[in-house]
Design a protein around this motif. Structure first.
Motif, PDB file in Angstrom:
ATOM      1  N   ASN A 190       0.957  -1.189  -0.023  1.00  0.00           N
ATOM      2  CA  ASN A 190       0.102   0.009   0.055  1.00  0.00           C
ATOM      3  C   ASN A 190       0.915   1.345   0.097  1.00  0.00           C
ATOM      4  N   GLY A 228      -5.785   0.078   5.218  1.00  0.00           N
ATOM      5  CA  GLY A 228      -5.247  -0.487   4.032  1.00  0.00           C
ATOM      6  C   GLY A 228      -5.715  -1.729   3.402  1.00  0.00           C
ATOM      7  N   CYS A 256      -0.006   1.006   5.310  1.00  0.00           N
ATOM      8  CA  CYS A 256       0.852   1.600   4.320  1.00  0.00           C
ATOM      9  C   CYS A 256       2.282   1.644   4.641  1.00  0.00           C
TER      10      CYS A 256
END
Length: 352
Positions: free
Chosen positions: A24, A54, A61
């Motif tokens: 991500n 995410g 992330c």
């Protein structure tokens, strides 16, 4: 593939960074999509709060798109500068958003991931969470307002995490003030469902939260504070650590000496400067100055090469020793730019 999923679920806006194969990591298109959704929902009465998460089970992330930064460092600096300008605008937007933002930082949350999650008013971690600002390991200083977050940690714990590229689990994240609640990952769907149904945010998150157990950093704070507190330089920190006959200090020496000397000295000053700041905008403007200078410094491209691209873990830093990085060299990173970061001025109160 749509890399940002923006939809309304009940009374909440759901934002999911959806690039699981890249943990991500944020690219410019994702940053712009997140900003566009926030703009669209700001005055929408049907959306009373925002939930940010995410895709996948590995990461919330993992940061910004490091490949783009490397290409820019060896080619066109304007590419990374544009990415950072808009990323920092997003970080500030999330911090000052007029509606509650709940960040579900489940899994790897590093660098830019902490930028979008760590400034939200409600920050949730899970048993899978790993939070870090590991920039010194690639020849960079913490950005995305990370120095502000680390500077507010108890004692010297934030500086320790910054200079060692250290990782915090859920317990450490709560202890250091990088997160507010620990919710087991298997309870997140129910939590989101209740929030979508209009349940009060703080009470609902608290209902699902559990004690993550003792924080390892809390137990180590005594020697960490002795090592970093009031140390005038990174060299002095290392001298103090080397005088301690304990495993923790020895491991810390190894972690610090593996990082880029220039990044270490700039980071020491950046985190200490951030302790005196009162707004995220102040820190982001400092971050932009630092990143602009690192982008033209040989260590950033070399650090990314060694850690991410070639993975040989053998960076050749220039200069290669702390002694070669003098005060004027560090000072130059903090000097004003001809083109400073301009962040929108908003009247919304910054969440504490």
């Amino acid at each position: 593939m749509t890399t940002v999923l923006a939809r309304v679920q009940g009374s909440i806006g759901r934002l999911t960074v959806n690039r699981p194969d890249a943990l991500n990591a944020l690219d410019l298109a994702m940053i712009r999509a997140l900003l566009a959704a926030l703009d669209a929902w700001e005055d929408d009465p049907a959306v009373t709060a925002v939930v940010l998460d995410g895709a996948g089970e590995r990461a919330f992330c993992a940061g910004g798109d490091i490949g783009v930064v490397h290409s820019s460092a060896v080619g066109d600096p304007a590419i990374a500068l544009t990415l950072w300008r808009e990323e920092y605008r997003l970080d500030a937007r999330l911090a000052r958003y007029p509606k509650p933002v709940v960040a579900l930082m489940d899994g790897i949350t590093m660098g830019g991931g902490l930028g979008i999650g760590g400034h939200a008013p409600v920050r949730v971690v899970t048993e899978r969470s790993v939070l870090a600002m590991p920039e010194v390991a690639i020849g960079l200083a913490p950005d995305v307002g990370g120095a502000l977050l680390l500077g507010r940690a108890p004692g010297e714990l934030g500086l320790h995490l910054a200079l060692t590229a250290g990782r915090a689990d859920a317990a450490d994240a709560l202890h250091c003030g990088l997160a507010d609640h620990h919710v087991p990952s298997d309870r997140l769907p129910a939590l989101v469902g209740d929030l979508a149904a209009g349940a009060p945010i703080e009470a609902t998150v608290t209902k699902y939260a559990e004690d993550p157990g003792p924080a390892p950093l809390a137990a180590a704070r005594c020697w960490i504070d002795r090592a970093y507190g009031d140390a005038p330089s990174v060299e002095d920190v290392l001298y103090r650590l080397e005088a301690m006959d304990e495993p923790g200090p020895r491991e810390t020496v190894a972690a610090i000496t593996a990082a880029a000397p220039t990044a270490l000295k700039v980071t020491l000053r950046a985190v200490r400067a951030a302790r005196e700041m009162t707004t995220i905008e102040q820190c982001l403007r400092q971050d932009y100055r630092l990143c602009s200078r690192f982008l033209r410094h040989p260590d950033l491209a070399e650090g990314i090469r060694a850690a991410i691209l070639d993975k040989d873990r053998a960076p050749r830093w220039r200069p290669g020793t702390l002694a070669e990085v003098d005060d004027p060299a560090v000072e130059a990173f903090f000097a004003p730019l001809a083109d400073e970061l301009d962040l929108p001025v908003r009247c919304h109160v910054l969440h504490p």
